[in-house]
Write a protein that holds these residues in place. Sequence first.
Motif, PDB file in Angstrom:
ATOM      1  N   LEU A  81       0.846  -1.194   0.000  1.00 13.87           N
ATOM      2  CA  LEU A  81       0.000   0.000   0.000  1.00 13.87           C
ATOM      3  C   LEU A  81       0.876   1.236   0.000  1.00 13.87           C
ATOM      4  CD1 LEU A  81      -2.500  -1.203   2.745  1.00 13.87           C
ATOM      5  CD2 LEU A  81      -3.024  -0.971   0.307  1.00 13.87           C
ATOM      6  N   SER A  82       0.441   2.264  -0.692  1.00 12.04           N
ATOM      7  CA  SER A  82       1.194   3.517  -0.679  1.00 12.04           C
ATOM      8  C   SER A  82       1.066   4.156   0.703  1.00 12.04           C
ATOM      9  CB  SER A  82       0.646   4.471  -1.739  1.00 12.04           C
ATOM     10  OG  SER A  82      -0.603   5.007  -1.315  1.00 12.04           O
ATOM     11  N   PRO A  83       1.969   5.081   1.059  1.00 13.57           N
ATOM     12  CA  PRO A  83       1.853   5.765   2.351  1.00 13.57           C
ATOM     13  C   PRO A  83       0.489   6.421   2.546  1.00 13.57           C
ATOM     14  CG  PRO A  83       3.981   6.231   1.370  1.00 13.57           C
ATOM     15  CD  PRO A  83       3.185   5.500   0.327  1.00 13.57           C
ATOM     16  N   PHE A  84      -0.076   6.947   1.473  1.00 13.38           N
ATOM     17  CA  PHE A  84      -1.370   7.633   1.575  1.00 13.38           C
ATOM     18  C   PHE A  84      -2.515   6.644   1.767  1.00 13.38           C
ATOM     19  CE2 PHE A  84       1.497  10.167  -1.092  1.00 13.38           C
ATOM     20  CZ  PHE A  84       1.627  11.287  -0.275  1.00 13.38           C
ATOM     21  N   GLU A  85      -2.424   5.478   1.096  1.00 13.49           N
ATOM     22  CA  GLU A  85      -3.436   4.442   1.292  1.00 13.49           C
ATOM     23  C   GLU A  85      -3.372   3.913   2.730  1.00 13.49           C
ATOM     24  OE1 GLU A  85      -3.830   2.485  -3.189  1.00 13.49           O
ATOM     25  OE2 GLU A  85      -2.195   1.858  -1.870  1.00 13.49           O
ATOM     26  N   SER A  86      -2.141   3.685   3.205  1.00 16.21           N
ATOM     27  CA  SER A  86      -1.963   3.196   4.579  1.00 16.21           C
ATOM     28  C   SER A  86      -2.517   4.196   5.583  1.00 16.21           C
ATOM     29  CB  SER A  86      -0.475   2.938   4.859  1.00 16.21           C
ATOM     30  OG  SER A  86       0.029   1.907   4.044  1.00 16.21           O
ATOM     31  N   ALA A  87      -2.208   5.477   5.366  1.00 14.13           N
ATOM     32  CA  ALA A  87      -2.689   6.515   6.285  1.00 14.13           C
ATOM     33  C   ALA A  87      -4.217   6.605   6.272  1.00 14.13           C
ATOM     34  CB  ALA A  87      -2.076   7.860   5.905  1.00 14.13           C
ATOM     35  N   LYS A  88      -4.810   6.402   5.116  1.00 14.88           N
ATOM     36  CA  LYS A  88      -6.267   6.446   5.003  1.00 14.88           C
ATOM     37  C   LYS A  88      -6.908   5.318   5.811  1.00 14.88           C
ATOM     38  CE  LYS A  88      -9.848   7.199   1.503  1.00 14.88           C
ATOM     39  NZ  LYS A  88     -10.112   7.341   0.046  1.00 14.88           N
ATOM     40  N   ILE A  89      -6.296   4.124   5.751  1.00 16.71           N
ATOM     41  CA  ILE A  89      -6.812   2.992   6.529  1.00 16.71           C
ATOM     42  C   ILE A  89      -6.626   3.242   8.024  1.00 16.71           C
ATOM     43  CG2 ILE A  89      -6.561   0.522   6.999  1.00 16.71           C
ATOM     44  CD1 ILE A  89      -5.623   0.216   4.069  1.00 16.71           C
ATOM     45  N   PHE A 103      -9.524   0.457  -2.836  1.00 12.24           N
ATOM     46  CA  PHE A 103      -8.258   0.803  -3.472  1.00 12.24           C
ATOM     47  C   PHE A 103      -8.096  -0.072  -4.719  1.00 12.24           C
ATOM     48  CE2 PHE A 103      -7.829   1.237   1.134  1.00 12.24           C
ATOM     49  CZ  PHE A 103      -7.519   2.592   1.245  1.00 12.24           C
ATOM     50  N   ALA A 104      -8.025   0.585  -5.866  1.00 12.90           N
ATOM     51  CA  ALA A 104      -7.880  -0.144  -7.128  1.00 12.90           C
ATOM     52  C   ALA A 104      -6.417  -0.103  -7.565  1.00 12.90           C
ATOM     53  CB  ALA A 104      -8.769   0.482  -8.196  1.00 12.90           C
ATOM     54  N   HIS A 105      -5.783  -1.263  -7.603  1.00 16.32           N
ATOM     55  CA  HIS A 105      -4.393  -1.366  -8.065  1.00 16.32           C
ATOM     56  C   HIS A 105      -4.404  -1.912  -9.497  1.00 16.32           C
ATOM     57  CE1 HIS A 105      -2.289  -1.416  -3.843  1.00 16.32           C
ATOM     58  NE2 HIS A 105      -3.197  -0.446  -3.961  1.00 16.32           N
ATOM     59  N   LYS A 106      -4.863  -1.079 -10.408  1.00 11.34           N
ATOM     60  CA  LYS A 106      -5.027  -1.505 -11.796  1.00 11.34           C
ATOM     61  C   LYS A 106      -3.707  -1.625 -12.537  1.00 11.34           C
ATOM     62  CE  LYS A 106      -9.594   0.652 -12.243  1.00 11.34           C
ATOM     63  NZ  LYS A 106     -10.407   1.648 -12.987  1.00 11.34           N
ATOM     64  N   LYS A 112      -5.459  -5.817  -9.038  1.00 13.00           N
ATOM     65  CA  LYS A 112      -6.343  -6.290  -7.971  1.00 13.00           C
ATOM     66  C   LYS A 112      -7.131  -5.124  -7.392  1.00 13.00           C
ATOM     67  CE  LYS A 112      -2.734  -8.073  -6.048  1.00 13.00           C
ATOM     68  NZ  LYS A 112      -1.638  -7.553  -6.880  1.00 13.00           N
ATOM     69  N   PHE A 113      -8.248  -5.442  -6.765  1.00 15.08           N
ATOM     70  CA  PHE A 113      -9.091  -4.454  -6.103  1.00 15.08           C
ATOM     71  C   PHE A 113      -9.146  -4.805  -4.621  1.00 15.08           C
ATOM     72  CE2 PHE A 113     -10.237  -4.544 -10.523  1.00 15.08           C
ATOM     73  CZ  PHE A 113     -10.389  -3.204 -10.858  1.00 15.08           C
ATOM     74  N   GLU A 130     -10.504  -7.590   2.046  1.00 14.54           N
ATOM     75  CA  GLU A 130     -10.986  -8.349   0.886  1.00 14.54           C
ATOM     76  C   GLU A 130     -10.206  -7.923  -0.354  1.00 14.54           C
ATOM     77  OE1 GLU A 130     -15.389  -9.134  -0.812  1.00 14.54           O
ATOM     78  OE2 GLU A 130     -14.643  -7.097  -1.122  1.00 14.54           O
ATOM     79  N   VAL A 131      -9.726  -8.916  -1.093  1.00 21.49           N
ATOM     80  CA  VAL A 131      -8.992  -8.636  -2.328  1.00 21.49           C
ATOM     81  C   VAL A 131      -9.601  -9.455  -3.454  1.00 21.49           C
ATOM     82  CG1 VAL A 131      -6.772  -8.706  -3.516  1.00 21.49           C
ATOM     83  CG2 VAL A 131      -6.854  -8.160  -1.079  1.00 21.49           C
ATOM     84  N   ASN A 132      -9.942  -8.781  -4.534  1.00 18.95           N
ATOM     85  CA  ASN A 132     -10.429  -9.451  -5.741  1.00 18.95           C
ATOM     86  C   ASN A 132      -9.330  -9.365  -6.798  1.00 18.95           C
ATOM     87  OD1 ASN A 132     -13.316 -10.117  -5.079  1.00 18.95           O
ATOM     88  ND2 ASN A 132     -13.350  -7.922  -4.665  1.00 18.95           N
ATOM     89  N   ALA A 133      -8.842 -10.535  -7.204  1.00 18.92           N
ATOM     90  CA  ALA A 133      -7.742 -10.581  -8.156  1.00 18.92           C
ATOM     91  C   ALA A 133      -8.033 -11.673  -9.185  1.00 18.92           C
ATOM     92  CB  ALA A 133      -6.428 -10.850  -7.423  1.00 18.92           C
TER      93      ALA A 133
END
Length: 224
Positions: A81-89, A103-106, A112-113, A130-133
């Motif tokens: 996760l990026s620092p910003f994604e981690s901070a958001k969580i 978080f969409a990691h396209k 994965k989502f 939950e991860v959809n890949a």
Amino acid sequence: MRVNSTFKGLSDDTKKDILFFNLPIVKPNNKNISLGCQLTLKSSTTTGDLIIEMSKQIGTTKKGELVLPTFDHKNKCSFTLSPFESAKIVKGIENFKPGKLEFAHKNAKNPKFINIIFSVYKENPQMQVEVNAKNGETPIRYSIYLDESEIEVFKEFLKSSYSPIYKKLYIEGLYDSEFEDRFSAYEERFKAMETKLNGFLEYVKTSSKADKEFKQKVLELLSK
């Protein structure tokens, strides 16, 4: 060359325990195996980044009277996760209320989502990861529920992943480890060279085959 004193005197195993963590959170479901999952929090041995791995349960195995879960680690899902994604969580956990973060990691090698879902079960907070890949062309879903204490640990690992203090500790610890490894290697090489040189010097001093003038030149050279 400066060597940081933070890790001075620590064994290699202790340094690895500090720098390279690996914490599994196992949630088996032996009645409905498809719902079992293991989430592992670990650090990259090259960058220090937090890596999150998820493996689906594929069965059970007996060990004595115990029935233990088995997981498909070969087809695990790994992501960072990026620092910003981690901070958001982290903020979502600290201000806990039912809701969902997406978080969409396209652009990842394996797109994965990732969904972080906050809810309450029997008056207790819980968080679903939950991860959809995809496994090739086959869609695959990984899911695990964390309880209150596991959520707290997850939060602290996320916080450390974007903490400048942790990054500084990691870099300095890695630098010290690499320096000590290189120094030890060079020390061994110098010892070997010294042994060979001493052997040669002894030969020059004692051998009747060595020319007197040659002996003198070698001794003068070594004395400089």
